[in-house]
Write a protein that holds these residues in place. Sequence first.
Motif, PDB file in Angstrom:
ATOM      1  N   ASP A  51      -1.226   4.955  37.971  1.00 19.69           N
ATOM      2  CA  ASP A  51      -1.366   4.437  36.607  1.00 19.69           C
ATOM      3  C   ASP A  51      -0.964   5.453  35.548  1.00 19.69           C
ATOM      4  O   ASP A  51      -1.092   5.199  34.352  1.00 19.69           O
ATOM      5  CB  ASP A  51      -2.794   3.939  36.348  1.00 19.69           C
ATOM      6  CG  ASP A  51      -3.837   5.018  36.582  1.00 19.69           C
ATOM      7  OD1 ASP A  51      -3.464   6.188  36.813  1.00 19.69           O
ATOM      8  OD2 ASP A  51      -5.041   4.699  36.525  1.00 19.69           O
ATOM      9  N   THR A  52      -0.464   6.614  35.968  1.00 18.52           N
ATOM     10  CA  THR A  52       0.117   7.594  35.054  1.00 18.52           C
ATOM     11  C   THR A  52       1.395   8.143  35.677  1.00 18.52           C
ATOM     12  O   THR A  52       1.539   8.156  36.894  1.00 18.52           O
ATOM     13  CB  THR A  52      -0.841   8.773  34.773  1.00 18.52           C
ATOM     14  OG1 THR A  52      -1.163   9.415  36.009  1.00 18.52           O
ATOM     15  CG2 THR A  52      -2.110   8.286  34.083  1.00 18.52           C
ATOM     16  N   CYS A  53       2.306   8.602  34.842  1.00 15.50           N
ATOM     17  CA  CYS A  53       3.548   9.183  35.346  1.00 15.50           C
ATOM     18  C   CYS A  53       3.273  10.609  35.817  1.00 15.50           C
ATOM     19  O   CYS A  53       2.677  11.397  35.082  1.00 15.50           O
ATOM     20  CB  CYS A  53       4.604   9.184  34.240  1.00 15.50           C
ATOM     21  SG  CYS A  53       6.216   9.813  34.786  1.00 15.50           S
ATOM     22  N   PRO A  54       3.686  10.977  37.023  1.00 18.52           N
ATOM     23  CA  PRO A  54       3.408  12.317  37.535  1.00 18.52           C
ATOM     24  C   PRO A  54       4.334  13.392  36.967  1.00 18.52           C
ATOM     25  O   PRO A  54       4.138  14.575  37.236  1.00 18.52           O
ATOM     26  CB  PRO A  54       3.619  12.159  39.039  1.00 18.52           C
ATOM     27  CG  PRO A  54       4.669  11.109  39.138  1.00 18.52           C
ATOM     28  CD  PRO A  54       4.368  10.144  38.027  1.00 18.52           C
ATOM     29  N   LEU A  55       5.345  12.993  36.201  1.00 17.89           N
ATOM     30  CA  LEU A  55       6.256  13.933  35.570  1.00 17.89           C
ATOM     31  C   LEU A  55       5.907  14.054  34.080  1.00 17.89           C
ATOM     32  O   LEU A  55       5.416  13.090  33.475  1.00 17.89           O
ATOM     33  CB  LEU A  55       7.704  13.477  35.753  1.00 17.89           C
ATOM     34  CG  LEU A  55       8.175  13.460  37.213  1.00 17.89           C
ATOM     35  CD1 LEU A  55       9.555  12.817  37.317  1.00 17.89           C
ATOM     36  CD2 LEU A  55       8.195  14.864  37.793  1.00 17.89           C
ATOM     37  N   PRO A  56       6.151  15.217  33.478  1.00 16.21           N
ATOM     38  CA  PRO A  56       5.646  15.493  32.119  1.00 16.21           C
ATOM     39  C   PRO A  56       6.462  14.861  31.002  1.00 16.21           C
ATOM     40  O   PRO A  56       6.881  15.537  30.051  1.00 16.21           O
ATOM     41  CB  PRO A  56       5.696  17.021  32.052  1.00 16.21           C
ATOM     42  CG  PRO A  56       6.855  17.379  32.911  1.00 16.21           C
ATOM     43  CD  PRO A  56       6.816  16.393  34.063  1.00 16.21           C
ATOM     44  N   TYR A  57       6.692  13.556  31.089  1.00 20.53           N
ATOM     45  CA  TYR A  57       7.430  12.871  30.031  1.00 20.53           C
ATOM     46  C   TYR A  57       6.510  12.508  28.875  1.00 20.53           C
ATOM     47  O   TYR A  57       5.451  11.902  29.082  1.00 20.53           O
ATOM     48  CB  TYR A  57       8.097  11.602  30.581  1.00 20.53           C
ATOM     49  CG  TYR A  57       9.219  11.885  31.549  1.00 20.53           C
ATOM     50  CD1 TYR A  57      10.287  12.686  31.181  1.00 20.53           C
ATOM     51  CD2 TYR A  57       9.213  11.333  32.827  1.00 20.53           C
ATOM     52  CE1 TYR A  57      11.320  12.962  32.067  1.00 20.53           C
ATOM     53  CE2 TYR A  57      10.251  11.594  33.723  1.00 20.53           C
ATOM     54  CZ  TYR A  57      11.296  12.407  33.330  1.00 20.53           C
ATOM     55  OH  TYR A  57      12.312  12.666  34.203  1.00 20.53           O
ATOM     56  N   ASP A  58       6.913  12.870  27.672  1.00 24.75           N
ATOM     57  CA  ASP A  58       6.213  12.485  26.446  1.00 24.75           C
ATOM     58  C   ASP A  58       7.113  11.483  25.735  1.00 24.75           C
ATOM     59  O   ASP A  58       8.016  11.858  24.980  1.00 24.75           O
ATOM     60  CB  ASP A  58       5.953  13.712  25.582  1.00 24.75           C
ATOM     61  CG  ASP A  58       5.117  13.407  24.338  1.00 24.75           C
ATOM     62  OD1 ASP A  58       5.146  12.242  23.875  1.00 24.75           O
ATOM     63  OD2 ASP A  58       4.458  14.323  23.823  1.00 24.75           O
ATOM     64  N   ILE A  59       6.906  10.208  25.995  1.00 28.20           N
ATOM     65  CA  ILE A  59       7.800   9.175  25.481  1.00 28.20           C
ATOM     66  C   ILE A  59       7.734   9.075  23.965  1.00 28.20           C
ATOM     67  O   ILE A  59       8.744   8.806  23.305  1.00 28.20           O
ATOM     68  CB  ILE A  59       7.493   7.802  26.145  1.00 28.20           C
ATOM     69  CG1 ILE A  59       8.600   6.784  25.847  1.00 28.20           C
ATOM     70  CG2 ILE A  59       6.138   7.283  25.722  1.00 28.20           C
ATOM     71  CD1 ILE A  59       9.936   7.135  26.461  1.00 28.20           C
ATOM     72  N   ALA A  60       6.563   9.329  23.381  1.00 30.03           N
ATOM     73  CA  ALA A  60       6.432   9.259  21.924  1.00 30.03           C
ATOM     74  C   ALA A  60       7.265  10.347  21.263  1.00 30.03           C
ATOM     75  O   ALA A  60       7.965  10.100  20.270  1.00 30.03           O
ATOM     76  CB  ALA A  60       4.966   9.376  21.522  1.00 30.03           C
ATOM     77  N   ALA A  61       7.212  11.564  21.793  1.00 28.47           N
ATOM     78  CA  ALA A  61       7.992  12.663  21.227  1.00 28.47           C
ATOM     79  C   ALA A  61       9.489  12.404  21.398  1.00 28.47           C
ATOM     80  O   ALA A  61      10.282  12.665  20.487  1.00 28.47           O
ATOM     81  CB  ALA A  61       7.596  13.978  21.897  1.00 28.47           C
ATOM     82  N   ALA A  62       9.882  11.881  22.567  1.00 24.03           N
ATOM     83  CA  ALA A  62      11.286  11.595  22.801  1.00 24.03           C
ATOM     84  C   ALA A  62      11.788  10.493  21.872  1.00 24.03           C
ATOM     85  O   ALA A  62      12.909  10.562  21.357  1.00 24.03           O
ATOM     86  CB  ALA A  62      11.498  11.199  24.261  1.00 24.03           C
ATOM     87  N   ALA A  63      10.964   9.464  21.653  1.00 25.53           N
ATOM     88  CA  ALA A  63      11.345   8.377  20.746  1.00 25.53           C
ATOM     89  C   ALA A  63      11.536   8.900  19.325  1.00 25.53           C
ATOM     90  O   ALA A  63      12.476   8.512  18.627  1.00 25.53           O
ATOM     91  CB  ALA A  63      10.284   7.285  20.782  1.00 25.53           C
TER      92      ALA A  63
END
Length: 217
Positions: A51-63
């Motif tokens: 239920d969480t991504c195991p890689l350190p993606y911050d989608i809000a920051a990328a957006a």
Amino acid sequence: MTHRRHRLLLAALLLPALVTGCGSDAGGGTAPLSLSGLTETADEVPDAGADTCPLPYDIAAAAKTAGLDGAAGPGPVRDEGEPVATAEGGKRAEAGEPLAENPGVLVSCAFHIGGEDVPVHTVATRSPQALAPLAPVIQMLSGASADGLSAYLRETGDAEAGDAVVTESGNVAAVRLALTGDGDAYLLVGLGEAGSGAPAREQQVSDLARALADQVG
């Protein structure tokens, strides 16, 4: 797309002509990206998904970096009980599958930005081209023809680490990732439907892919 359907897509055999000539919210610091490290990460994802991504993606920051508006977070726009993250290859690889023939792993994470789903796939293999096993996924997201898909794989195969290559549809981009040690790796991201944006949107998709790649690179 269900996890089972995803496996069926990845297990599909690629046409020889297709590959001819082809060259989160989990914060904290990141270790240098490597095939062995990604394999360990993928192998730790439960078979039923996470239920969480195991890689350190911050989608809000990328957006934000890409100039995309709307609330961003994990999971698809319409949560149908599917896991946020799934994994393929590694210890799960079965004989005949692409990630068994060219040993490697795939970690797939589902995000959203505003009202659009944003699938993010991170794939690594022992030998080039790591993006080839995701050809069916690229075709599904972009609506590419067989010729268009073949041309896209050739273009991404020639890409240097850090380069973002956008599909003709404008809604899918891949970035070749730099690995420590041997191997080949890519990040693939989709945003909305094929042909849903103007040329400016293509730049945003490219910027989004590069921003996400920088978070794991």
